[in-house]
Design an enzyme around this catalytic site. Structure first.
Site, PDB file in Angstrom:
ATOM      1  N   MET A  28       0.842  -1.195   0.000  1.00 21.88           N
ATOM      2  CA  MET A  28       0.000   0.000   0.000  1.00 21.88           C
ATOM      3  C   MET A  28       0.882   1.251   0.000  1.00 21.88           C
ATOM      4  O   MET A  28       0.418   2.342   0.363  1.00 21.88           O
ATOM      5  CB  MET A  28      -0.952  -0.012   1.196  1.00 21.88           C
ATOM      6  CG  MET A  28      -1.897  -1.218   1.157  1.00 21.88           C
ATOM      7  SD  MET A  28      -3.396  -0.997   2.118  1.00 21.88           S
ATOM      8  CE  MET A  28      -2.734  -0.813   3.742  1.00 21.88           C
ATOM      9  N   LEU A  31       6.567   3.201   1.606  1.00 22.41           N
ATOM     10  CA  LEU A  31       7.539   2.109   1.720  1.00 22.41           C
ATOM     11  C   LEU A  31       8.525   2.339   2.847  1.00 22.41           C
ATOM     12  O   LEU A  31       8.952   3.465   3.108  1.00 22.41           O
ATOM     13  CB  LEU A  31       8.300   1.946   0.403  1.00 22.41           C
ATOM     14  CG  LEU A  31       7.441   1.605  -0.817  1.00 22.41           C
ATOM     15  CD1 LEU A  31       8.332   1.377  -2.036  1.00 22.41           C
ATOM     16  CD2 LEU A  31       6.556   0.389  -0.573  1.00 22.41           C
ATOM     17  N   HIS A  35       9.174  -3.417   3.559  1.00 24.41           N
ATOM     18  CA  HIS A  35       8.764  -3.679   2.178  1.00 24.41           C
ATOM     19  C   HIS A  35       9.978  -4.052   1.323  1.00 24.41           C
ATOM     20  O   HIS A  35       9.894  -4.900   0.431  1.00 24.41           O
ATOM     21  CB  HIS A  35       8.113  -2.428   1.559  1.00 24.41           C
ATOM     22  CG  HIS A  35       6.845  -1.985   2.219  1.00 24.41           C
ATOM     23  ND1 HIS A  35       6.771  -0.843   2.976  1.00 24.41           N
ATOM     24  CD2 HIS A  35       5.598  -2.520   2.227  1.00 24.41           C
ATOM     25  CE1 HIS A  35       5.519  -0.688   3.415  1.00 24.41           C
ATOM     26  NE2 HIS A  35       4.800  -1.697   2.979  1.00 24.41           N
ATOM     27  N   GLY A 147       4.700 -10.290   4.045  1.00 24.95           N
ATOM     28  CA  GLY A 147       5.441 -10.215   5.295  1.00 24.95           C
ATOM     29  C   GLY A 147       4.771 -11.018   6.398  1.00 24.95           C
ATOM     30  O   GLY A 147       3.542 -10.981   6.544  1.00 24.95           O
TER      31      GLY A 147
HETATM   32  P1  AMP Z   1       1.408  -2.896   3.510  1.00 26.99           P
HETATM   33  O1  AMP Z   1       1.983  -1.862   2.599  1.00 26.99           O
HETATM   34  O2  AMP Z   1       1.392  -2.510   4.941  1.00 26.99           O
HETATM   35  O3  AMP Z   1       0.095  -3.466   3.016  1.00 26.99           O
HETATM   36  O4  AMP Z   1       2.414  -4.116   3.456  1.00 26.99           O
HETATM   37  C1  AMP Z   1       2.777  -4.699   2.224  1.00 26.99           C
HETATM   38  C2  AMP Z   1       3.501  -5.983   2.491  1.00 26.99           C
HETATM   39  O5  AMP Z   1       4.669  -5.690   3.262  1.00 26.99           O
HETATM   40  C3  AMP Z   1       2.669  -6.975   3.308  1.00 26.99           C
HETATM   41  O6  AMP Z   1       2.913  -8.289   2.814  1.00 26.99           O
HETATM   42  C4  AMP Z   1       3.223  -6.797   4.684  1.00 26.99           C
HETATM   43  O7  AMP Z   1       3.094  -7.959   5.485  1.00 26.99           O
HETATM   44  C5  AMP Z   1       4.675  -6.517   4.397  1.00 26.99           C
HETATM   45  N1  AMP Z   1       5.301  -5.847   5.531  1.00 26.99           N
HETATM   46  C6  AMP Z   1       4.879  -4.715   6.154  1.00 26.99           C
HETATM   47  N2  AMP Z   1       5.674  -4.443   7.205  1.00 26.99           N
HETATM   48  C7  AMP Z   1       6.611  -5.426   7.255  1.00 26.99           C
HETATM   49  C8  AMP Z   1       7.702  -5.699   8.127  1.00 26.99           C
HETATM   50  N3  AMP Z   1       7.995  -4.926   9.156  1.00 26.99           N
HETATM   51  N4  AMP Z   1       8.449  -6.804   7.860  1.00 26.99           N
HETATM   52  C9  AMP Z   1       8.146  -7.618   6.802  1.00 26.99           C
HETATM   53  N5  AMP Z   1       7.135  -7.401   5.957  1.00 26.99           N
HETATM   54  C10 AMP Z   1       6.380  -6.321   6.174  1.00 26.99           C
END
Ligand code: AMP
Length: 293
Positions: A28, A31, A35, A147
């Site tokens: 989303m 970054l 990410h 993640g």
């Molecule tokens: P988001 O932009 O929050 O929807 O996250 C996008 C992807 O990044 C999802 O698969 C999340 O699980 C992963 N993600 C977000 N934060 C972390 C983190 N701290 N460590 C690993 N993956 C992450």
């Protein structure tokens, strides 16, 4: 790196790269290093790396959260390019949900109904499953990277891929943490210095449960109590601390198999989630023993 905004342009850009592996990293935006660990995993295994950046309105249960969600597309594009992304897919809401859109992908059972599903409402995982299905069908990647921080999302998507026989490999990357142990999140930017200090009770609670399991404590309620003790009096508003099966999200009865310890709490106006996996026989080091990657 190119930026495309329509499914049609994404498919055109991918057509000439089809004979080599394609990896998809759905995000989303806003970054952060978490990410980028997903991008690096995708980069290592694929010839072409696609990152989607879409703040999916249907998975937000609070309009205020959606409105306040950070949007930093120029910075995101620079970070994505630097990390080796080949194609950024950044559609607007009308591209993903055109007028007349009427389809929902819904996964049933505790995996969508408990914890995040209970707190945020059923629509949350409906929104996640529907948008991820659309992204997978738009990019048709060989592998998609998620993640472990969003453990319930991972379990929902594994169910989705298995049930629909979607031809994609899901790769789960470890939670990336800051040096102080706090799981990286786009929402951390909203924490004041004082809130951030208080938020550290969350990884401390997970560490306390991990340490207790490693020391031989096997009773699920007693393990939970160790975590709750760490969170008490820290000025954070706990939504849940639960020990569950990592695949089904049914309550864990015993430590005879890996158990997911999941936490959600509000610190000030910011809602944070975190988790770790414990088991009696192969206890991992816990969140505070890992290097801040
Ligand atoms: P988001 O932009 O929050 O929807 O996250 C996008 C992807 O990044 C999802 O698969 C999340 O699980 C992963 N993600 C977000 N934060 C972390 C983190 N701290 N460590 C690993 N993956 C992450």
């Amino acid at each position: 790196m190119i930026i495309v905004r329509t499914v049609s342009d994404l498919r055109t850009a991918l057509r000439e790269r089809r004979d080599t592996p394609v990896g998809l990293v759905p995000t989303m935006g806003a970054l952060h290093e978490g990410h980028l660990t997903l991008v690096r995993a995708a980069r290592a295994e694929n010839r072409t790396v696609v990152m989607s950046i879409f703040v999916n309105p249907t998975q937000f249960d609070e309009q205020a959260d959606l409105a306040a969600y950070p949007r930093t597309e120029d910075r995101d594009a620079a970070l994505a390019a630097e990390a080796g992304v080949d194609i950024v897919f950044a559609p607007d809401a009308a591209e993903m949900y055109p007028t007349g859109f009427a389809t929902t992908v819904r996964i049933a059972g505790p995996v969508t109904e408990t914890l995040e599903g209970a707190q945020r409402g059923r629509a949350h995982f409906d929104g996640v499953a529907t948008i991820v299905t659309k992204l997978l069908l738009a990019a048709l990647p060989d592998a998609a990277y998620f993640g472990a921080k969003d453990a319930q999302q991972v379990a929902v998507l594994q169910r989705l891929v298995a049930d629909l026989d979607l031809p994609v490999r899901l790769v789960v990357c470890p939670t990336s943490r800051d040096a102080d142990g706090l799981a990286r999140s786009s929402r951390n930017a909203r924490l004041t210095a004082d809130e951030r200090a208080r938020a550290l009770a969350i990884p401390r609670a997970l560490q306390a449960v991990t340490d207790a399991a490693a020391a031989g404590l096997a009773d699920v309620e007693a393990l939970r109590a160790r975590g709750l003790a760490e969170l008490a009096g820290e000025g954070i508003d706990l939504e849940y601390l639960a020990l569950v099966d990592p695949a089904t999200f049914e309550p864990a009865a015993a430590l005879d198999r890996p158990v997911l310890v999941a936490v959600a709490a509000r610190v000030g106006r910011t809602r944070l989630i975190d988790n770790t996996v414990i088991s009696a026989h192969a206890v991992g080091p816990g969140p505070l023993s890992q290097e801040g990657a």
